[in-house]
Design a protein around this motif. Sequence first.
Motif, PDB file in Angstrom:
ATOM      1  N   PRO A 298      -0.683  -5.481 -33.633  1.00 31.37           N
ATOM      2  CA  PRO A 298      -0.982  -6.905 -33.424  1.00 31.37           C
ATOM      3  C   PRO A 298      -0.367  -7.858 -34.441  1.00 31.37           C
ATOM      4  O   PRO A 298      -0.010  -8.983 -34.088  1.00 31.37           O
ATOM      5  CB  PRO A 298      -2.509  -6.959 -33.481  1.00 31.37           C
ATOM      6  N   LYS A 299      -0.215  -7.416 -35.691  1.00 31.11           N
ATOM      7  CA  LYS A 299       0.388  -8.322 -36.677  1.00 31.11           C
ATOM      8  C   LYS A 299       1.828  -8.647 -36.295  1.00 31.11           C
ATOM      9  O   LYS A 299       2.268  -9.786 -36.411  1.00 31.11           O
ATOM     10  CB  LYS A 299       0.333  -7.722 -38.083  1.00 31.11           C
ATOM     11  N   GLU A 300       2.536  -7.638 -35.791  1.00 29.09           N
ATOM     12  CA  GLU A 300       3.915  -7.858 -35.357  1.00 29.09           C
ATOM     13  C   GLU A 300       3.946  -8.727 -34.100  1.00 29.09           C
ATOM     14  O   GLU A 300       4.847  -9.557 -33.935  1.00 29.09           O
ATOM     15  CB  GLU A 300       4.620  -6.527 -35.110  1.00 29.09           C
ATOM     16  N   VAL A 301       2.955  -8.557 -33.220  1.00 22.45           N
ATOM     17  CA  VAL A 301       2.849  -9.426 -32.044  1.00 22.45           C
ATOM     18  C   VAL A 301       2.729 -10.887 -32.494  1.00 22.45           C
ATOM     19  O   VAL A 301       3.406 -11.773 -31.970  1.00 22.45           O
ATOM     20  CB  VAL A 301       1.627  -9.041 -31.176  1.00 22.45           C
ATOM     21  N   GLY A 302       1.862 -11.122 -33.487  1.00 16.24           N
ATOM     22  CA  GLY A 302       1.676 -12.475 -34.008  1.00 16.24           C
ATOM     23  C   GLY A 302       2.926 -13.035 -34.644  1.00 16.24           C
ATOM     24  O   GLY A 302       3.298 -14.199 -34.418  1.00 16.24           O
ATOM     25  N   ARG A 303       3.594 -12.206 -35.429  1.00 14.43           N
ATOM     26  CA  ARG A 303       4.810 -12.660 -36.098  1.00 14.43           C
ATOM     27  C   ARG A 303       5.901 -13.003 -35.069  1.00 14.43           C
ATOM     28  O   ARG A 303       6.584 -14.013 -35.190  1.00 14.43           O
ATOM     29  CB  ARG A 303       5.317 -11.600 -37.077  1.00 14.43           C
ATOM     30  N   GLU A 304       6.043 -12.157 -34.058  1.00 17.46           N
ATOM     31  CA  GLU A 304       7.067 -12.411 -33.033  1.00 17.46           C
ATOM     32  C   GLU A 304       6.739 -13.676 -32.232  1.00 17.46           C
ATOM     33  O   GLU A 304       7.643 -14.465 -31.903  1.00 17.46           O
ATOM     34  CB  GLU A 304       7.187 -11.204 -32.094  1.00 17.46           C
ATOM     35  N   ALA A 305       5.451 -13.878 -31.921  1.00 17.09           N
ATOM     36  CA  ALA A 305       5.057 -15.083 -31.182  1.00 17.09           C
ATOM     37  C   ALA A 305       5.382 -16.332 -31.997  1.00 17.09           C
ATOM     38  O   ALA A 305       5.901 -17.324 -31.462  1.00 17.09           O
ATOM     39  CB  ALA A 305       3.572 -15.034 -30.854  1.00 17.09           C
ATOM     40  N   ALA A 306       5.084 -16.278 -33.294  1.00 14.17           N
ATOM     41  CA  ALA A 306       5.368 -17.432 -34.156  1.00 14.17           C
ATOM     42  C   ALA A 306       6.867 -17.657 -34.301  1.00 14.17           C
ATOM     43  O   ALA A 306       7.337 -18.801 -34.298  1.00 14.17           O
ATOM     44  CB  ALA A 306       4.724 -17.224 -35.524  1.00 14.17           C
ATOM     45  N   ARG A 307       7.630 -16.583 -34.414  1.00 15.94           N
ATOM     46  CA  ARG A 307       9.085 -16.729 -34.526  1.00 15.94           C
ATOM     47  C   ARG A 307       9.653 -17.408 -33.276  1.00 15.94           C
ATOM     48  O   ARG A 307      10.509 -18.300 -33.368  1.00 15.94           O
ATOM     49  CB  ARG A 307       9.742 -15.349 -34.708  1.00 15.94           C
ATOM     50  N   LEU A 308       9.199 -16.971 -32.102  1.00 12.81           N
ATOM     51  CA  LEU A 308       9.662 -17.592 -30.864  1.00 12.81           C
ATOM     52  C   LEU A 308       9.300 -19.070 -30.826  1.00 12.81           C
ATOM     53  O   LEU A 308      10.092 -19.909 -30.387  1.00 12.81           O
ATOM     54  CB  LEU A 308       9.028 -16.894 -29.651  1.00 12.81           C
ATOM     55  N   LEU A 309       8.080 -19.386 -31.291  1.00 17.08           N
ATOM     56  CA  LEU A 309       7.634 -20.780 -31.266  1.00 17.08           C
ATOM     57  C   LEU A 309       8.482 -21.640 -32.188  1.00 17.08           C
ATOM     58  O   LEU A 309       8.915 -22.738 -31.819  1.00 17.08           O
ATOM     59  CB  LEU A 309       6.161 -20.864 -31.670  1.00 17.08           C
ATOM     60  N   PHE A 310       8.753 -21.145 -33.409  1.00 18.27           N
ATOM     61  CA  PHE A 310       9.540 -21.939 -34.360  1.00 18.27           C
ATOM     62  C   PHE A 310      10.996 -22.070 -33.907  1.00 18.27           C
ATOM     63  O   PHE A 310      11.644 -23.079 -34.199  1.00 18.27           O
ATOM     64  CB  PHE A 310       9.441 -21.347 -35.770  1.00 18.27           C
ATOM     65  N   GLU A 311      11.498 -21.069 -33.199  1.00 14.02           N
ATOM     66  CA  GLU A 311      12.844 -21.208 -32.632  1.00 14.02           C
ATOM     67  C   GLU A 311      12.890 -22.408 -31.689  1.00 14.02           C
ATOM     68  O   GLU A 311      13.846 -23.189 -31.692  1.00 14.02           O
ATOM     69  CB  GLU A 311      13.231 -19.939 -31.860  1.00 14.02           C
ATOM     70  N   GLN A 312      11.830 -22.537 -30.873  1.00 13.52           N
ATOM     71  CA  GLN A 312      11.763 -23.667 -29.942  1.00 13.52           C
ATOM     72  C   GLN A 312      11.577 -24.988 -30.682  1.00 13.52           C
ATOM     73  O   GLN A 312      12.244 -25.981 -30.380  1.00 13.52           O
ATOM     74  CB  GLN A 312      10.598 -23.480 -28.971  1.00 13.52           C
ATOM     75  N   MET A 313      10.672 -25.006 -31.645  1.00 15.41           N
ATOM     76  CA  MET A 313      10.359 -26.254 -32.348  1.00 15.41           C
ATOM     77  C   MET A 313      11.539 -26.751 -33.173  1.00 15.41           C
ATOM     78  O   MET A 313      11.766 -27.955 -33.286  1.00 15.41           O
ATOM     79  CB  MET A 313       9.131 -26.062 -33.245  1.00 15.41           C
ATOM     80  N   GLU A 314      12.269 -25.806 -33.752  1.00 15.91           N
ATOM     81  CA  GLU A 314      13.395 -26.186 -34.600  1.00 15.91           C
ATOM     82  C   GLU A 314      14.707 -26.221 -33.838  1.00 15.91           C
ATOM     83  O   GLU A 314      15.754 -26.530 -34.415  1.00 15.91           O
ATOM     84  CB  GLU A 314      13.485 -25.212 -35.781  1.00 15.91           C
ATOM     85  N   LYS A 315      14.643 -25.871 -32.532  1.00 10.98           N
ATOM     86  CA  LYS A 315      15.834 -25.878 -31.672  1.00 10.98           C
ATOM     87  C   LYS A 315      16.996 -25.132 -32.329  1.00 10.98           C
ATOM     88  O   LYS A 315      18.121 -25.631 -32.431  1.00 10.98           O
ATOM     89  CB  LYS A 315      16.244 -27.314 -31.327  1.00 10.98           C
ATOM     90  N   THR A 316      16.695 -23.918 -32.801  1.00 11.64           N
ATOM     91  CA  THR A 316      17.719 -23.117 -33.467  1.00 11.64           C
ATOM     92  C   THR A 316      18.736 -22.620 -32.439  1.00 11.64           C
ATOM     93  O   THR A 316      18.468 -22.594 -31.236  1.00 11.64           O
ATOM     94  CB  THR A 316      17.085 -21.895 -34.164  1.00 11.64           C
ATOM     95  N   PRO A 317      19.916 -22.194 -32.919  1.00 11.44           N
ATOM     96  CA  PRO A 317      20.937 -21.686 -31.988  1.00 11.44           C
ATOM     97  C   PRO A 317      20.446 -20.490 -31.171  1.00 11.44           C
ATOM     98  O   PRO A 317      20.933 -20.237 -30.084  1.00 11.44           O
ATOM     99  CB  PRO A 317      22.083 -21.273 -32.931  1.00 11.44           C
ATOM    100  N   ASN A 318      19.456 -19.727 -31.731  1.00 12.66           N
ATOM    101  CA  ASN A 318      18.941 -18.549 -31.030  1.00 12.66           C
ATOM    102  C   ASN A 318      17.901 -18.895 -29.975  1.00 12.66           C
ATOM    103  O   ASN A 318      17.485 -18.040 -29.203  1.00 12.66           O
ATOM    104  CB  ASN A 318      18.311 -17.568 -32.030  1.00 12.66           C
ATOM    105  N   ALA A 319      17.429 -20.136 -29.974  1.00 14.27           N
ATOM    106  CA  ALA A 319      16.359 -20.516 -29.045  1.00 14.27           C
ATOM    107  C   ALA A 319      16.874 -20.498 -27.607  1.00 14.27           C
ATOM    108  O   ALA A 319      17.959 -20.967 -27.305  1.00 14.27           O
ATOM    109  CB  ALA A 319      15.840 -21.906 -29.398  1.00 14.27           C
ATOM    110  N   LYS A 320      16.063 -19.916 -26.742  1.00 14.29           N
ATOM    111  CA  LYS A 320      16.376 -19.888 -25.322  1.00 14.29           C
ATOM    112  C   LYS A 320      15.227 -20.531 -24.566  1.00 14.29           C
ATOM    113  O   LYS A 320      14.102 -20.594 -25.047  1.00 14.29           O
ATOM    114  CB  LYS A 320      16.560 -18.451 -24.841  1.00 14.29           C
TER     115      LYS A 320
END
Length: 339
Positions: A298-320
């Motif tokens: 679950p900790k990795e689930v949380g970390r991955e969910a947050a990473r995906l969210l910050f990709e969207q919020m920061e509009k990084t090149p990796n964001a899809k």
Amino acid sequence: MANRPVTIKDIAEKLSISVSTVSRALKNNPEISLTTREAVQKLAKELKYQPNPLAVALKTQKSNTIGVVVPQIVSSFYATVVKGIEQVADEHNYQVFVSSSNEKIEKEEKNVNGFLNMRMDGIILSLTRATTTYDHIHKIQDLGVPMVLFDRTSKELEVSKVVADDASAAHTAVTHLINGGAKRVAFMTGPEFMLFGTNRLRGYKKALEDNKIPLDETLISRCDFTVEDAKSLALGLLSRSNRPDAIFAINDDMAIGAIAAAKELGLRIPEDLAVVGFSNSRRSRYMEPSVSTMDQNPKEVGREAARLLFEQMEKTPNAKAIKEVVVHADLIVRTSSDR
């Protein structure tokens, strides 16, 4: 002033300077003299001035906060997911606000609307077992607020998701039971519309097929996710003349309910009935007997969910626009299935 929060205007009046000067001094703007900056910051500290986060969000269109909605706040799985989210949020200097839906769609909708009203920069959410309509989710999308679903998701929602490898994990659990000698493996699951249940059912069926065990549809049963409902269901299953010799349950509470039913009927665990649950809850570890389970990390689930969210919020090149991350689940063998 004693009965209300101190404002920038209060500081400006006391120092006989403009509000804009106070604002820039609090931000340590070098255009303001060092003497004025120090005076403003000293008075702000004495008056216990705190910026109004809503006012800041309205002005900057950024609150530096994210909201997390979980089905159960007391669940060790969801608590550990939140820890993972907080780790990533801390790295980005964001605050995390957590609320529980208590498995009620009305509460889930209320929590979502509350976070939107608070102008959260993003929302991470796991659906309740009662969620079958998605107007509140579509509202998040329509407002352009970044969002990620985790664990409990729906194929009807085109959003970024973090999930367990449910089918593969179920296949591993059922194969383990079969390798221990089980010939009749029951599957205890939840409501039919839940995607993770559908995927785990697929893994259950594949494990039977791979081991050349005929599928018996009467061994697939549905109930609520609680210990009590699972115990009632298991009492019926285990009272049959051709009862199952193993049970794979969709979560640990259901596995615990099955074990309670077996004990009540005088069956030995794991000799007469082997049981495997899912999620590696704290309760499963300290039960007697301890419960074998699939650890969803679950900790990795949380970390991955947050990473995906910050990709969207920061509009990084990796964001899809849409992205799905699958986190591997590991089998933990304990007494309940250790034949």
